[in-house]
Design an enzyme around this catalytic site. Sequence first.
Site: not given
Lengths: 451, 448
Positions: A402, A109, A437
């Site tokens: 996301h 990510c 993160c």
Amino acid sequence: MATRQKTSAPAAGGAAAQPQTVRDAVVVGGNRIPFSRAGKKYADASNQEMFTAALEGLVARFGLQGERLGEVVGGAVLKHSRDFNLIRESVLGSSLSPATPAFDLQQACATGLEATINVANKIRLGQIESGVAGGSDTVSDAPIAVSEGLRRALLEAQHAKTWQARAKALAALRPGDLKPLTPATDEPRTGLSMGEHQAITTARWGIAREAQDEIALASHQHLAAAWDAGFFDDLVTPFRGLTRDDNLRADTSIEKLASLKPVFGRSLETPPTMTAGNSTPLTDGASTVLLGSREWAESHDLPVLARFVDAETAAVDFVHGHEGLLMAPVHAVPRLLARNGLTLDDIDFFEIHEAFASTVLTTLAAWEDVDYGKNELGLSGAFGTVDRAKINVNGSSLAAGHPFAATGGRIVATAAKLVAQRAAETGRPARALISVCAAGGLGATAVVESV
Amino acid sequence: MTDRYTQAVNSGFTKTLAKKLGLPRPAILRRYRAGDPLTVGPVLVVADGASKADADALAQALLAWDVDVRRQPTDDVRWGAVLLVVTEAAHPTDLAEPVLAVGSVLRSLAPNGRVLTVSRAPVDGDSPALAATRNGVDGFLRSLAKELRGGATGNGVVLTDGAAVDAPSTLATVRFFLSAKSAYVDGQLLRVGPAGPAGTDLTTDRPLAGKVAVVTGAARGIGAAIAKTLARDGATVVCVDVPAAGEGLSRTANDVGGTALQLDVTADDAGERILAHARERHGALDIVVHNAGILRDKLLANMNPGQWESVVAVNLAAQLRINESLLAAGLEGLHIVSLASTSGIAGNKGQSNYAFSKAGVIGHTRATAPLLAAQGGTANAVAPGFIETDMTSSIPFATREVARRLPTLAQGGKPVDVAEAIAFLASPAAAGVNGQVLRVCGQHMVGQ
């Protein structure tokens, strides 16, 4: 801040190459496509199509047609093997000069932010004058793999020299081998999904369900307000008829969020608190950020939003150690700020990627904890407290969605525009801290500052 | 968007059939391509006795463009164009000889040929005979245009304020009408004044080289065609459209090598943002094309406030507000071209809101023209008729077919036809054309 400093002196004798200097890398602007929940508007769009669309919007916004940029860097987390040169292929399909180099990188990510760090570093070292960083991800068009058994059998059959050997290889197949494997985002070393990992961290820090729902509500409200104010008019280009992030629920309420059933942490001893409302949904999308040297931006009559100050990555031992999977940025930020002589009070905007609402809350809780500061971060006490009003002021991943590798580009562009706007309003420099993160116990963080 | 009928009557068996049946046969219009000759054949220049000197001057100008110019009608020629120069005619009887000379060659006018009148505008104080002569050209030209076939068109250059026949703007207008760029302009008389930069190269393929242009509503259709045409002519184009149309907008911007500016033209600060973008990113602003427009058709009896207000806001009020900003900035040589519509001239049932806005555009264009002229600028409008776009392709088949066949050219125009007219009006050489409305309608039967 100083823009140039010598890092090495020329060697005597005149035989050495020119001395290297470090200069500023600046964020010129960004462009992404609206993010879309998996299986909806972009259901049959590939990563290459989406990244090319984001890149084309960037080219159009800044008039870069035919321009040879220094490098385009990006990646995708869920990636087909045929997309080995995803970013280069996207460049070739764009209006940029085909002489623009490109490469793929991947840090789960944190891919988009890591790509930005990479391009910024190359610019700062003078290796390139300009570059694009970004990423794309699709859960809808994810690769599906064959089982290990089928894969082995096919490879063996391909390598076999006689038909008997070939038949033997294929005869080893069992019905179970024919079941396709869908991509999993579970941690390979623990077998736990990211949500289950975060549920453990959430429980450890005693984060309440209500606090998580409030973060989710704020994310939706802030993102909706930013859209309504036209904040994204020069950051987003519609794609396939979608003009806004379709995960955004401008009308959601604390009651609606409270009514959702928990989905993670149901096997823990403490009551589960993480729901579909306070966790990010699976999302498709792509984003890009344009960076350059100040000179390059100036010579191309391009605006400058922010200076890319510095970055720090971290990793934590979530397998054998006791740290949470998504806690790496908690470790990176103190190091990043210390190196740059900054404290939390020097930051005007905190862009903390909302993998889950509780990620933001466990990050803040850890920074406020004296023991954690001493024992885990090696500080003399708690790292500090963040003013909640400075966090994700224009919404974040809970509302926008996301698409893994695309999130970094979304955040960098938003942060750069925020500091530029704040500096224009107040006449004083403004700074934003970015924290992302990632799977594998990874985290990437960065600071951008108005110019 | 394809006009199958026009294709059918121009090729193969269906062409023969249509001929035998005497069906109307709209021509395939010749459109501009760089490097093609200006006209499809030699140009005949005829004049009344008093206008011989002006005719000579025009003939000289045409010769300088490498046009094959003739002064006498002959039988052995397929004429590319006929120029009727009557600038000094003083009495209606003066016109008989040159007009009949034009008539004698019409049968040998080549397909996509041109008939062009060059006359002077009547002014206050003209003698009745002079006024009759000058005004008579109007009715003559409009009728003659309706008699032309095979894609040939008839248009007029009407000189005002003593403009010379060989002044830059006169010649630029003559050249536009003679060229394939005016393919869908028919039966129009354009008034041309004396303003205009001397020494302009009218034969260049890049008349807008070095200019910075803004086109609103550039994401698709006519707006995209305008952006492409201005870029072809050398301009750097800022493509503007609402954020929701950004996908098409970025395609247009990348096609033309310009920049995309996602902006709602109805925003209070739209003018300032357009100006800032053009200046900061491209160093200047020379041309603004107000193309953004919307339709909310309803009979007035059924119209709700939103339908009226949104059309007026986008099509008219936004242009006014942006023009105010542009005027306040005091730009030198600014050319503004606004999109009007034949609906705004002739009216159209169910379009009272749209027609109000488009007639309003014509009004503010005329009022803005003198304000810009002081700094060498112009404000003009282009009024498209039936243009083949996504918008018109949604009109029901029968209505669409009727609309297509009504004009003299018996077909719809293409977005590029509108764009060519705009590129002409935006060019420095057209400085003498100011406060005008140029129809691009194939000589639609409604209105002027």
